[in-house]
Motif scaffolding. Structure first.
Motif, short mmCIF file in Angstrom:
data_model
loop_
_atom_site.label_atom_id
_atom_site.label_comp_id
_atom_site.label_asym_id
_atom_site.label_seq_id
_atom_site.Cartn_x
_atom_site.Cartn_y
_atom_site.Cartn_z
N ALA A 257 0.78 -1.40 0.36
CA ALA A 257 0.40 -0.32 -0.14
C ALA A 257 0.74 1.42 -0.07
CB ALA A 257 -1.09 -0.23 0.89
N ASP A 258 1.88 0.96 0.51
CA ASP A 258 2.90 2.47 0.61
C ASP A 258 3.42 2.70 -1.01
OD1 ASP A 258 2.74 3.19 3.22
OD2 ASP A 258 4.25 1.54 4.26
N LEU A 259 3.83 1.13 -0.95
CA LEU A 259 4.37 2.10 -2.50
C LEU A 259 3.68 2.62 -3.78
CD1 LEU A 259 6.77 1.07 -4.40
CD2 LEU A 259 5.43 -1.12 -4.95
N LEU A 260 2.02 1.80 -3.17
CA LEU A 260 1.28 2.97 -4.71
C LEU A 260 0.34 3.74 -4.25
CD1 LEU A 260 -1.75 -0.54 -4.66
CD2 LEU A 260 -0.40 0.06 -6.10
N ASN A 261 0.89 4.15 -2.73
CA ASN A 261 0.80 5.57 -2.58
C ASN A 261 1.85 6.02 -2.96
OD1 ASN A 261 -1.34 5.57 -1.31
ND2 ASN A 261 -1.30 4.54 0.41
N ASP A 262 3.04 6.02 -2.77
CA ASP A 262 3.99 6.69 -3.69
C ASP A 262 4.41 6.90 -5.19
OD1 ASP A 262 5.09 7.13 -1.32
OD2 ASP A 262 6.66 6.20 -0.82
N LEU A 263 3.78 5.74 -5.85
CA LEU A 263 3.82 5.34 -6.94
C LEU A 263 2.91 6.26 -7.40
CD1 LEU A 263 3.54 2.30 -7.36
CD2 LEU A 263 5.18 3.40 -8.68
N ARG A 264 1.56 7.39 -6.44
CA ARG A 264 0.43 8.13 -6.79
C ARG A 264 1.30 9.27 -7.37
NH1 ARG A 264 -2.96 7.98 -3.17
NH2 ARG A 264 -3.53 5.44 -3.58
N GLY A 265 2.44 9.71 -6.78
CA GLY A 265 2.63 11.11 -6.70
C GLY A 265 3.68 10.59 -8.01
N ILE A 266 3.64 9.88 -8.59
CA ILE A 266 4.10 9.90 -10.15
C ILE A 266 3.98 10.50 -10.75
CG2 ILE A 266 6.44 8.63 -11.53
CD1 ILE A 266 7.26 7.76 -8.98
N PRO A 267 4.39 11.17 -12.17
CA PRO A 267 3.50 11.57 -13.44
C PRO A 267 3.59 10.45 -14.70
CG PRO A 267 5.54 12.55 -13.22
CD PRO A 267 5.60 11.94 -11.59
N LEU A 281 -3.93 -9.58 0.77
CA LEU A 281 -4.95 -7.99 0.49
C LEU A 281 -5.64 -7.63 1.41
CD1 LEU A 281 -6.27 -6.42 -1.95
CD2 LEU A 281 -8.02 -8.10 -1.77
N ASP A 282 -4.72 -6.37 1.80
CA ASP A 282 -5.03 -5.88 2.69
C ASP A 282 -6.32 -4.58 2.57
OD1 ASP A 282 -3.33 -3.86 2.14
OD2 ASP A 282 -2.12 -4.13 4.10
N ASP A 283 -6.86 -4.30 4.23
CA ASP A 283 -7.41 -2.62 4.01
C ASP A 283 -6.37 -1.73 3.57
OD1 ASP A 283 -9.35 -3.99 5.10
OD2 ASP A 283 -9.44 -3.20 7.17
N ALA A 284 -5.29 -1.32 3.87
CA ALA A 284 -4.49 -0.03 2.96
C ALA A 284 -4.88 -0.07 1.89
CB ALA A 284 -3.43 0.03 3.90
N THR A 285 -4.08 -1.31 1.56
CA THR A 285 -4.16 -1.53 -0.11
C THR A 285 -5.90 -1.27 -0.84
OG1 THR A 285 -2.90 -2.86 -0.22
CG2 THR A 285 -3.90 -3.19 -2.42
N LYS A 329 -16.09 -4.98 -0.12
CA LYS A 329 -15.04 -4.26 0.79
C LYS A 329 -14.39 -3.03 -0.54
CE LYS A 329 -13.48 -4.36 4.82
NZ LYS A 329 -12.21 -4.31 6.31
N LEU A 330 -13.81 -3.99 -1.53
CA LEU A 330 -13.42 -3.09 -2.93
C LEU A 330 -14.13 -2.57 -3.39
CD1 LEU A 330 -11.43 -5.84 -4.00
CD2 LEU A 330 -10.56 -3.57 -4.05
N ARG A 331 -15.54 -2.87 -3.17
CA ARG A 331 -16.50 -2.29 -4.80
C ARG A 331 -17.22 -1.58 -4.09
NH1 ARG A 331 -18.73 -8.22 -7.24
NH2 ARG A 331 -17.05 -7.18 -9.10
N GLU A 332 -17.39 -0.91 -2.48
CA GLU A 332 -17.39 0.26 -2.14
C GLU A 332 -16.72 1.09 -1.63
OE1 GLU A 332 -17.65 0.77 3.21
OE2 GLU A 332 -17.17 -1.06 2.69
N HIS A 333 -15.05 0.48 -1.77
CA HIS A 333 -13.89 1.87 -1.81
C HIS A 333 -13.22 2.21 -2.64
CE1 HIS A 333 -13.61 1.87 2.54
NE2 HIS A 333 -13.65 0.72 2.87
N VAL A 334 -14.01 1.20 -4.12
CA VAL A 334 -13.45 1.43 -5.01
C VAL A 334 -14.80 1.29 -6.48
CG1 VAL A 334 -11.84 1.38 -7.10
CG2 VAL A 334 -11.29 0.50 -4.85
N PRO A 335 -15.55 2.16 -6.34
CA PRO A 335 -16.91 2.08 -7.10
C PRO A 335 -16.75 2.09 -8.86
CG PRO A 335 -17.37 4.34 -5.62
CD PRO A 335 -15.71 3.60 -5.79
N GLY A 336 -16.67 0.87 -9.53
CA GLY A 336 -16.84 0.73 -10.79
C GLY A 336 -15.57 -0.43 -10.86
#
Ligand code: 5AD
Ligand code: SF4
Length: 481
Positions: A257-267, A281-285, A329-336
């Motif tokens: 999850a930390d890696l994904l969050n850091d990657l979000r900052g890369i263009p 697969l955890d909640d943070a992800t 949970k995935l569908r709740e937090h990531v609609p669609g």
């Protein structure tokens, strides 16, 4: 005349099974001076089988070969070196490679200087390694998944010392950074984030062929993605056998999850990843995916079976209900979000009731795609020894029934985009109809549409006119509603 072995090291199943928690050695690739340009004038062809991990490895081998001065060819007759990068996941994958080896022998009678090599997952198996040695003595090079960085050295021995090389390590593997890479695509890139697998699902050969789970340092991954973004890449796919276990072996507290969050900052416009394990697969992800940005709304989450009894025998470490709760949970937090999966039928001891439980899970989970397989016993794995008395015809029947339901999911998943405007990363002309362009949406749906070749490599808006089971058909443009 038969050549002698120079380097020789055989794999061992016993070693491959071990997991010793020593520190992972991380080294940088260096290119010995004496190898410089010795491949000048020679041509290579790499045939890749299996998963994206193998595709990424082939790109590294191609990178090394280019550095050595080799050039690529797609014609077997003009190749000086043919490498088969192989897959061991199921028996039919292996049979294809053995068929190829038989066929390629003829090429050697026409061109005795041709070097033939087998690498990847198959030689990691003791049985296959020995079979190649005994039945395919004309293979010049055999190496595994842990030593592709030594390809230059092996070729030097094979060409200049005229020796055969067979070197396969079963040790746990190190991480080699900085291997030159010749990427197959100029807009989409594979990025390994970790290697190996420690899950030991009872049917699976991967933990034995790919070794211990080991993560690259976050900085190395982030720098690679930053460089790709600077070079104009539009999409990266993070690779690992179980990406959700990323970081567990690092000395610091840093997760997937930390890696994904850091990657979000890369263009870089698009970030995907494969493959996930539901147990890790955890909640943070899930929350990270929910924040969107360049993290694409598609998840491949292999379930394998819907029967708790079979899941237990597979050592999957979750129940059907726990799996369904994760996707809720995935569908709740990531609609669609679009969710796809892998399913195995005919696992040893699978009853009609177990199979019905899989169909039931499929109906509840509303997958938008699935890869489906009949269980294939892999020597050395626990499940290969489980009693399996199910009639092969019943297994085939189950696969067909399953596929019908899976195909309904593909169509349902595509239908929801009819009339919508979607963003498509344009890959190029469609194979089936070169008059059309083809590419993938954010949800990983295949779209065909008419358009100018200038759009290749770009992300464009496409209005979806019609959904089919395997693709969407659209037209460029339109305004978002
Ligand atoms: N038999 C059939 N399918 C298998 N898979 C892995 N091992 C086997 C096997 N022995 C499938 C699983 C996995 C996918 C990559 O291949 O579904 O998720
Ligand atoms: Fe194989 Fe299971 Fe590891 Fe996936 S998680 S590579 S199925 S052992």
């Amino acid at each position: 005349m038969e050549k002698d072995y120079g380097k020789y090291f055989a794999p061992s199943l016993k070693e491959a099974r071990k997991r010793i928690k020593t520190e992972i050695e991380k080294i940088r690739f260096t290119f010995p001076e004496h190898l410089h340009q010795f491949g000048k004038g020679k041509k290579y062809l790499i045939k890749t089988y299996g998963c994206q991990g193998n595709e990424a490895d082939s790109e590294k081998m191609a990178g090394i070969l280019q550095k050595l001065g080799f050039t690529e060819t797609d014609k077997e007759e003009e190749a000086d070196l043919i490498l088969l990068n192989t897959c061991a996941i199921r028996e039919n994958a292996e049979n294809r490679v053995f068929g190829e080896l038989g066929r390629l022998k003829n090429l050697k009678t026409h061109n005795p200087d041709l070097l033939l090599g087998v690498c990847g997952c198959m030689p990691q198996e003791e049985r296959v390694f020995n079979l190649i040695k005994e039945k395919y003595p004309y293979i010049d090079l055999v190496f595994g998944t842990h030593n592709i960085h030594k390809l230059g050295e092996y070729l030097y021995d094979a060409y200049l010392n005229k020796e055969k090389v067979a070197e396969v390590f079963s040790e746990e593997g190190k991480i080699v950074e900085g291997i030159p890479t010749k990427r197959a695509h100029d807009r989409k890139a594979w990025v390994n984030i970790m290697y190996g697998c420690d899950e030991f699902c009872t049917y699976c050969i991967v933990p034995y062929t790919r070794g211990r789970e080991r993560s690259r340092n976050p900085e190395d991954i982030l720098n690679e993605v930053r460089e790709l973004a600077e070079q104009g890449y539009q999409e990266v796919t993070l690779l690992g056998q179980n990406v959700n276990a990323y970081g567990k072996d690092l000395e610091r507290d840093y997760s997937f999850a930390d890696l994904l969050n850091d990657l979000r900052g890369i263009p870089i416009p698009r970030v995907r990843f494969t493959t996930s394990h539901p147990h890790d697969l955890d909640d943070a992800t899930i929350y990270a995916l929910g924040r969107g940005g360049n993290l694409m709304p598609h998840l491949h989450l292999p379930v394998q079976s819907g029967s708790d009894r079979i899941l237990k025998k597979m050592n999957r470490k979750y129940t059907a209900a726990e799996y369904l709760e994760k996707i809720r949970k995935l569908r709740e937090h990531v609609p669609g979000i679009s969710i796809t999966t892998d399913i195995i039928v005919g696992f040893p001891g699978e009853t009609e009731e177990d199979f019905q439980a899989t169909l039931d899970l499929l109906r509840k989970a509303e997958f938008e795609g699935a890869f489906t397989f009949i269980f294939s016993p892999r020597e050395g794995t626990p499940a290969a020894k489980y009693q399996d008395d199910l009639d092969p015809a019943v297994k085939k029947e189950r696969l067909l029934t399953l596929n019908e339901l899976v195909n309904e999911g593909y169509l349902r998943g595509n239908k929801r985009f009819e009339g919508k405007i979607v963003k498509v990363l344009v890959d190029g002309p469609s194979d089936k109809d070169p008059g059309l362009l083809t590419g993938y949406t954010e949800h990983n749906k295949l779209v065909n549409f008419p358009g100018s070749k200038d759009l290749i490599g770009k992300i464009v808006d496409v209005k979806i006119e019609k959904a089919y089971t395997w693709h969407l058909r659209g037209i460029v443009g339109g305004t978002h509603s």
